[in-house]
Design a protein around this motif. Structure first.
Motif, PDB file in Angstrom:
ATOM      1  N   SER B 280       0.783  -1.353  -0.409  1.00 27.56           N
ATOM      2  CA  SER B 280      -0.218   0.097  -0.336  1.00 27.56           C
ATOM      3  C   SER B 280       0.785   1.379  -0.154  1.00 27.56           C
ATOM      4  CB  SER B 280      -1.275  -0.218   0.763  1.00 27.56           C
ATOM      5  OG  SER B 280      -1.836   1.094   1.247  1.00 27.56           O
ATOM      6  N   LEU B 281       1.721   0.837   0.363  1.00 29.94           N
ATOM      7  CA  LEU B 281       3.401   2.473   0.293  1.00 29.94           C
ATOM      8  C   LEU B 281       3.575   2.774   0.115  1.00 29.94           C
ATOM      9  CD1 LEU B 281       5.443   2.035   4.061  1.00 29.94           C
ATOM     10  CD2 LEU B 281       3.017   3.842   3.527  1.00 29.94           C
ATOM     11  N   GLU B 282       3.658   0.777  -1.151  1.00 26.55           N
ATOM     12  CA  GLU B 282       4.030   1.381  -2.622  1.00 26.55           C
ATOM     13  C   GLU B 282       3.080   2.607  -3.688  1.00 26.55           C
ATOM     14  OE1 GLU B 282       6.274  -2.177  -3.699  1.00 26.55           O
ATOM     15  OE2 GLU B 282       7.158  -1.861  -1.954  1.00 26.55           O
ATOM     16  N   GLY B 283       1.631   2.373  -2.985  1.00 25.02           N
ATOM     17  CA  GLY B 283       1.036   3.025  -3.921  1.00 25.02           C
ATOM     18  C   GLY B 283      -0.395   1.575  -4.641  1.00 25.02           C
ATOM     19  N   LYS B 284      -0.358   0.630  -4.333  1.00 23.96           N
ATOM     20  CA  LYS B 284      -0.909  -0.495  -5.075  1.00 23.96           C
ATOM     21  C   LYS B 284      -1.932  -1.207  -3.650  1.00 23.96           C
ATOM     22  CE  LYS B 284       4.406  -1.924  -6.094  1.00 23.96           C
ATOM     23  NZ  LYS B 284       5.071  -3.808  -6.165  1.00 23.96           N
ATOM     24  N   PHE B 301      10.197  -0.583  -1.785  1.00 26.85           N
ATOM     25  CA  PHE B 301      10.746  -0.702  -2.764  1.00 26.85           C
ATOM     26  C   PHE B 301      12.095  -1.307  -3.158  1.00 26.85           C
ATOM     27  CE2 PHE B 301       8.505   3.425  -1.857  1.00 26.85           C
ATOM     28  CZ  PHE B 301       8.158   3.699  -2.689  1.00 26.85           C
TER      29      PHE B 301
END
Lengths: 144, 522
Positions: B280-284, B301
């Motif tokens: 989620s932190l990676e935007g996914k 990452f």
């Protein structure tokens, strides 16, 4: 910043400052929703192109998270906590009928107010120790 | 005339029961009377059944008044509120209150006392002593200090914190991360929220120490969207820390960099699972990753990442300030230090109780909680959130200790306890556990994604069956299904959902229409 601002001519101005962020997609979608109240479907290809992602990537994230929505919200939002601590204090008795376009009623799973249960949130305002009678008053007092 | 300071909690739970209205009424009424008064919005002391609880600074120390409604304000001022005057709502010195008096507050030492927006207030109450000591140590010695404290993950899994730190320290990479899991989604738990709202600087200090120790120059906080008050408190505290030189390219002139970012979730319970959180932190999509690799080796990452919960990280400054030995001296068995317990649900005096491990649930519920709010008998207590077991009277004397709970097939988790009175419908709660898992499953693994939906159906069939044989057959099926979910799920969501389901079944077989000898598990 009020939700449901008019859509700008170039959607990118809403999130231009976030494009270089690592993992920008979720923050971008949240920003669009904060400004417009929802993420319009025609923004999906714009966001995909701006972040160099596929439309499927964007649609996938949009559909995964409960908070994100593709339809405009009703004027008022009531969220009633349905998790265990609120159940233990009788949240099942908190029932409100939604009014299309005016009032949406959604469950939420924990507002962190578990010692002041049952809890609801109406248009962002938290309420604890809610009774069916108080809830009815809150709903009746909502501005048109 | 000098101004009197009145402390009114800005904690979300206090606000939910009227703290903002009380603060406004107090300001307005004092203004009308020409009284010099300054309101400071603090966190909560954790005596949540007494909220809104305000405190007045007097020469003899703070004097508290509890369950204050806005309508009480004129009467309180008439009674001499600003000098601690007598009134039906007067509690007296908060520290002397039986609920607080015997607590040992390490993590919550400042919550409810300091202004969370003020770095100066934090410093005046012992803030950043831990970091100053840490900066004089080598990274390996810092990690050894955490190991010696015996601190374990307070988010629920109770993994030894020092081992995680050592793994990340040992990982070779140009960029490492410290990630704070502030996705506190479990019903019955609110200690993360209270800490972030009441003493956000302690979390920032803990993350900074962690970053310096493991060699990570960047920290990310993943905060759930349901906590907007915590978001504002953290934003203000981060700004203050940057201005004060406690965050930045050279933390306190040490030459070591640490920067902090705050990211907000979007309503997905599963993102409390550390690998889903990283996605989620990676935007996914917040989909769980298979382990290995551990996040400590390949996390955010793909870089080595230390993922710790809010209370875990906020425990660190006090450990460095007072020393690992002092912390490790508290506790029971392999559960060292203190745990901020959270009493919730149908309990008379709900609130936060930070004590060393080892006290009994009976003491917590009766002595602190005062029994149920409804005055009816306690039927069951769910410990450790939606994935935790239901406990009954027979379990109440177990010491609160990770191993003692695990040995009983239960979960101490993050120390949240939801009390139910004798009206609780156990099959309904078991069904809810499955339905919650179905709603929140990330969908990656079959036992969780499909099993939870089948679980709802099987419980419906048990409850709806007319013939005992039908019920018994479906109970066998439910047990097999739970076995598959326990052993076949990728993460704790599917893996632990059977705990509440089976504990409800095993402890209340009659409610499922089953004779107790017919269910005596496999």
């Amino acid at each position: 910043m009020t939700p449901q601002d008019a859509s700008p001519a170039d959607p990118r101005v809403l999130f231009a400052d976030l494009i270089g962020e690592p993992g920008a997609l979720l923050p971008v979608l949240l920003r669009i929703q904060a400004r417009l109240g929802f993420v319009p479907p025609d923004y999906v290809p714009v966001v995909a192109e701006a972040l160099n992602l596929s439309r499927a990537d964007v649609q996938g994230v949009l559909s995964f998270y409960t908070d994100l929505r593709s339809e405009p919200p009703a004027r008022h939002a009531l969220r009633i906590c349905r998790a265990e601590a609120c159940q233990a204090m009788g949240s099942d008795a908190l029932q409100v009928t939604p009014v299309p376009g005016r009032l949406e009623v959604e469950p939420v799973y924990c507002l962190g107010l578990c010692a002041c249960a049952p809890a609801v949130v109406i248009d962002g305002a938290l309420h604890g120790r809610v009774t069916p009678e108080r809830l009815a008053t809150f709903v009746a007092d909502l501005p048109e | 005339m000098s101004e009197t300071v009145v402390y009114v909690p800005g904690d979300a739970a206090a606000i939910a029961v009227g703290a903002d209205r009380v603060a406004q009424a107090l300001q307005a009424e004092a203004g009308a009377r020409g009284l010099a008064l300054r309101i400071v919005r603090t966190g909560s002391r954790g005596l949540l059944w007494l909220e809104p609880m305000l405190e007045v600074a007097t020469p003899a120390g703070r004097i508290a008044y509890g369950q204050v409604a806005e309508a009480d304000v004129p009467g309180l001022l008439d009674a001499g509120l600003l000098t601690g005057g007598a009134h039906a709502l007067r509690i007296g010195a908060p520290e002397a209150h039986p609920y607080l008096r015997d607590q040992q507050r390490w993590v919550f030492a400042r919550s409810g006392i300091v202004d969370p927006a003020s770095l100066d207030d934090y410093l005046a109450h012992g803030g950043y002593r831990g970091l100053r000591r840490a900066l004089g140590m080598l990274p390996a010695a810092m990690v050894a200090e955490v190991e010696a404290s015996g601190l374990r993950g307070r988010g629920g899994a109770a993994f030894p914190t020092g081992i995680k730190w050592r793994t990340v320290l040992g990982a070779n990479a140009t960029q490492k991360y410290v990630v704070c899991n502030a996705d506190e989604g479990d019903s019955g738990s609110y200690s993360d929220r209270m800490l972030m709202e009441g003493d956000p600087c302690a979390l920032i200090e803990g993350m900074t120490i962690a970053g310096v120790a493991v060699g990570a120059s960047e920290g990310w906080i993943y905060l759930r969207s349901e906590y907007p008050h915590a978001k504002r408190a953290l934003e203000t505290a981060i700004e203050g820390a940057v201005r004060g030189g406690y965050l930045g390219n050279s933390v306190l002139g040490s030459g070591r960099a640490f920067h902090l970012r705050l990211r907000i979730g979007a309503g997905a319970y599963v993102c409390g699972e550390e690998t889903a959180l990283l996605e989620s932190l990676e935007g996914k999509r917040g989909v769980v990753r298979a382990k290995p690799p551990l996040p400590a080796i390949a996390g955010l990452f793909g870089r080595p990442t230390l993922v710790n919960n809010v209370v875990t990280l906020a425990s660190v400054p006090a450990i460095f300030e007072h020393g690992a030995a002092a912390y490790a001296a508290l506790g029971s068995g392999r559960s060292r230090g203190t745990l901020p317990l959270q009493l919730a649900g149908n309990v008379k005096r709900g609130g936060l109780v930070e004590v060393p491990f080892g006290i009994s649930l009976r003491a917590l519920i009766q002595d602190y909680g005062g029994g149920t709010a409804s005055g009816r008998p306690v039927k069951a207590v769910q410990a450790g959130g939606p994935l935790g077991a239901y406990l009954t009277e027979r379990d109440f004397d177990l010491p609160l200790d990770y191993e003692a709970y695990a040995a009983r097939g239960a979960l101490l988790g993050h120390g949240g306890f939801v009390v139910f009175d004798d009206r609780a419908d156990m099959p309904k709660l078991a069904r809810y556990a499955m339905a919650f898992c179905a709603a929140e499953s990330c969908g990656k693994c079959t036992p969780c994604r499909i099993g939870s939906t089948r679980g709802v159906e099987v419980i419906d069939r048990i409850v709806g069956a007319r013939a005992v044989e039908d019920r018994t057959r479906n109970v066998v099926l439910l047990r097999e299904l739970c076995d598959t979910m326990t052993h076949g799920s990728l993460c704790a969501l599917g893996g632990l959902t059977p705990l509440p389901v089976l504990s409800a079944l095993d402890k209340f077989p009659a409610e499922f229409g089953i004779a107790s000898d017919a269910v005596a598990g496999s």
